[in-house]
Motif scaffolding. Structure first.
Motif, short mmCIF file in Angstrom:
data_model
loop_
_atom_site.label_atom_id
_atom_site.label_comp_id
_atom_site.label_asym_id
_atom_site.label_seq_id
_atom_site.Cartn_x
_atom_site.Cartn_y
_atom_site.Cartn_z
N PHE A 100 0.61 -1.19 0.00
CA PHE A 100 0.12 -0.04 0.07
C PHE A 100 0.97 1.28 0.13
CE2 PHE A 100 -1.71 -3.34 2.71
CZ PHE A 100 -2.89 -3.73 1.89
N ASN A 101 0.39 2.26 -0.61
CA ASN A 101 1.06 3.65 -0.69
C ASN A 101 2.73 3.69 -0.96
OD1 ASN A 101 0.94 6.17 -0.18
ND2 ASN A 101 2.05 6.06 1.94
N PRO A 102 2.99 3.22 -2.15
CA PRO A 102 2.32 2.59 -3.30
C PRO A 102 1.95 1.34 -3.32
CG PRO A 102 4.31 3.16 -3.95
CD PRO A 102 4.45 3.45 -2.56
N VAL A 103 1.13 0.68 -4.21
CA VAL A 103 0.98 -0.57 -4.62
C VAL A 103 1.91 -1.26 -5.38
CG1 VAL A 103 -0.59 -2.30 -5.18
CG2 VAL A 103 -1.45 -0.57 -3.89
N THR A 130 5.44 -1.69 6.86
CA THR A 130 4.78 -2.54 7.61
C THR A 130 4.02 -1.88 8.85
OG1 THR A 130 6.42 -3.36 9.01
CG2 THR A 130 5.66 -4.81 7.01
N ASP A 131 4.65 -0.68 9.19
CA ASP A 131 4.04 0.03 10.25
C ASP A 131 2.95 0.93 9.77
OD1 ASP A 131 5.94 1.41 8.46
OD2 ASP A 131 5.21 3.38 9.74
N VAL A 158 10.64 -10.73 4.00
CA VAL A 158 11.03 -10.05 5.43
C VAL A 158 10.18 -8.72 5.37
CG1 VAL A 158 12.67 -9.11 6.61
CG2 VAL A 158 13.25 -11.20 5.11
N GLY A 159 9.26 -8.51 6.44
CA GLY A 159 8.50 -7.43 6.76
C GLY A 159 9.29 -6.45 7.46
N ILE A 160 9.46 -5.20 6.97
CA ILE A 160 10.10 -4.24 7.63
C ILE A 160 9.47 -2.81 7.73
CG2 ILE A 160 12.45 -5.30 7.06
CD1 ILE A 160 12.67 -2.86 5.14
N SER A 161 10.07 -2.11 8.44
CA SER A 161 9.54 -0.27 8.25
C SER A 161 10.99 0.15 8.57
CB SER A 161 8.77 0.06 9.72
OG SER A 161 8.63 1.49 9.53
N ALA A 162 11.40 0.77 7.15
CA ALA A 162 12.53 1.30 7.22
C ALA A 162 12.41 2.85 7.96
CB ALA A 162 12.93 1.81 5.61
#
Length: 318
Positions: A100-103, A130-131, A158-162
């Motif tokens: 999402f944001n962007p897809v 992911t946040d 791997v799910g992350i939030s930079a």
């Protein structure tokens, strides 16, 4: 390091790291070309090269590109008969995506993964931002389904939030002692991620277009950066909107979709294209939801490229 390594591409010139640690700006020799490849960049970041000094101080030329172990290549934008090498001699490729944001479209993801399979490069999918996903939401369910799909095929996800640093330690462990290409659409946070991985680098980040919901380009050329503590290298690449496939034989496209290739061994005919032949195990698996509709659609799109001749024949790196 006992070779000259191309660490930056500035369009017409290249920064080369020598075995003694010096960085030298080089031009490609006037008639320099890689035999068998029609590319917009005959020299790529990650290449091992031979150089010679010019007649004047500070002048140097790349005279030869040594054989490549592998590379990631895509069709050049608006040039269907030309290709562009993103990077060479890499241990793995990180495809940074956002749901999402962007897809990031699954077609883009699958085309990148198929190219990595074709050129012998291990690929990892990194889901950024992911946040922004609320627990127990529709978006959270989609993230879970997305991760399950690609992990079931055999890819690391791997799910992350930079932005917040979530998942960065897990990612650092995957990057340790490797040369890693980082790619993805504009706006997915590649630059923010690299800034998080390499404190003090401070690469310029862009913003998301309010009109189109897509990213604004910030990286113009590819560049290799050392990770802290000599723990490997990452290669930053310009964001891309689409990923045109190169060098795909229609008879081999299924080889680059692992779950389709595995199921295809059960087809009645050994040369089954999985597009309408009788006794096709892949089509049966599709009807039983054992192969995802999105992956099969991506397979057909690559088949269309290959069958139409859009994927021209290029020399493989091995």
């Amino acid at each position: 390091m006992d070779y000259n390594l191309v660490i930056r591409n500035t369009g017409s010139r290249y920064v080369v790291l020598t075995p003694d640690g010096s960085e030298i700006m080089c031009a490609a020799k006037g008639n320099f070309r890689i035999r068998g490849l029609r590319t917009t960049n005959p020299v790529a970041v990650g290449d091992h090269v031979e150089i010679r000094q010019g007649a004047t101080p500070g002048e140097a030329f790349i005279t030869k590109v040594l054989p490549r172990e592998n590379y990631i290549i895509r069709r050049a934008s608006n040039l269907s008969k030309e290709s562009h090498i993103l990077a060479a001699n890499i241990d793995q490729a990180l495809l940074v995506v956002t749901l999402f944001n962007p897809v990031t479209s699954t077609t883009f993801i699958d085309r990148f993964l198929a190219t990595a399979e074709a050129y012998g490069v291990h690929a990892v999918i990194v889901v950024n931002k992911t946040d922004l996903i609320e627990p127990d939401s529709d978006e959270s369910e989609y993230l879970e389904a997305f991760s399950y799909l690609y992990r079931s095929i055999g890819y690391d996800v791997v799910g992350i939030s930079a932005r917040t640093g979530e998942g960065i330690d897990t990612l650092r462990a995957l990057l340790s002692d490797k040369i890693t290409l980082i790619s993805g659409n504009s706006g997915v946070g590649k630059t923010t991620l690299i800034n998080e991985l390499i404190p003090g680098l401070d690469l310029r980040t862009g913003r998301i277009s309010d009109i189109h919901g897509t990213g604004m380009h910030t990286t113009t050329f590819s560049e290799m950066f050392p990770l802290p503590g000599d723990a490997g290298y990452v290669i930053d690449t310009p964001g891309v909107k689409g990923f045109g496939t190169i060098d795909m034989d229609p008879r081999e496209v299924s080889h680059y979709f692992p779950e389709i290739f595995a199921k295809g061994r059960e087809c009645r005919f050994g040369d089954c294209t999985h597009t309408g032949e009788p006794g096709c195990a892949v089509k049966d698996a599709l009807e039983q939801s054992l192969i995802s509709q999105s992956r099969y659609a991506s397979y057909l799109s690559v088949m269309e490229d290959a069958s139409s001749g859009t994927s021209d024949k290029y020399r493989k790196p091995y």
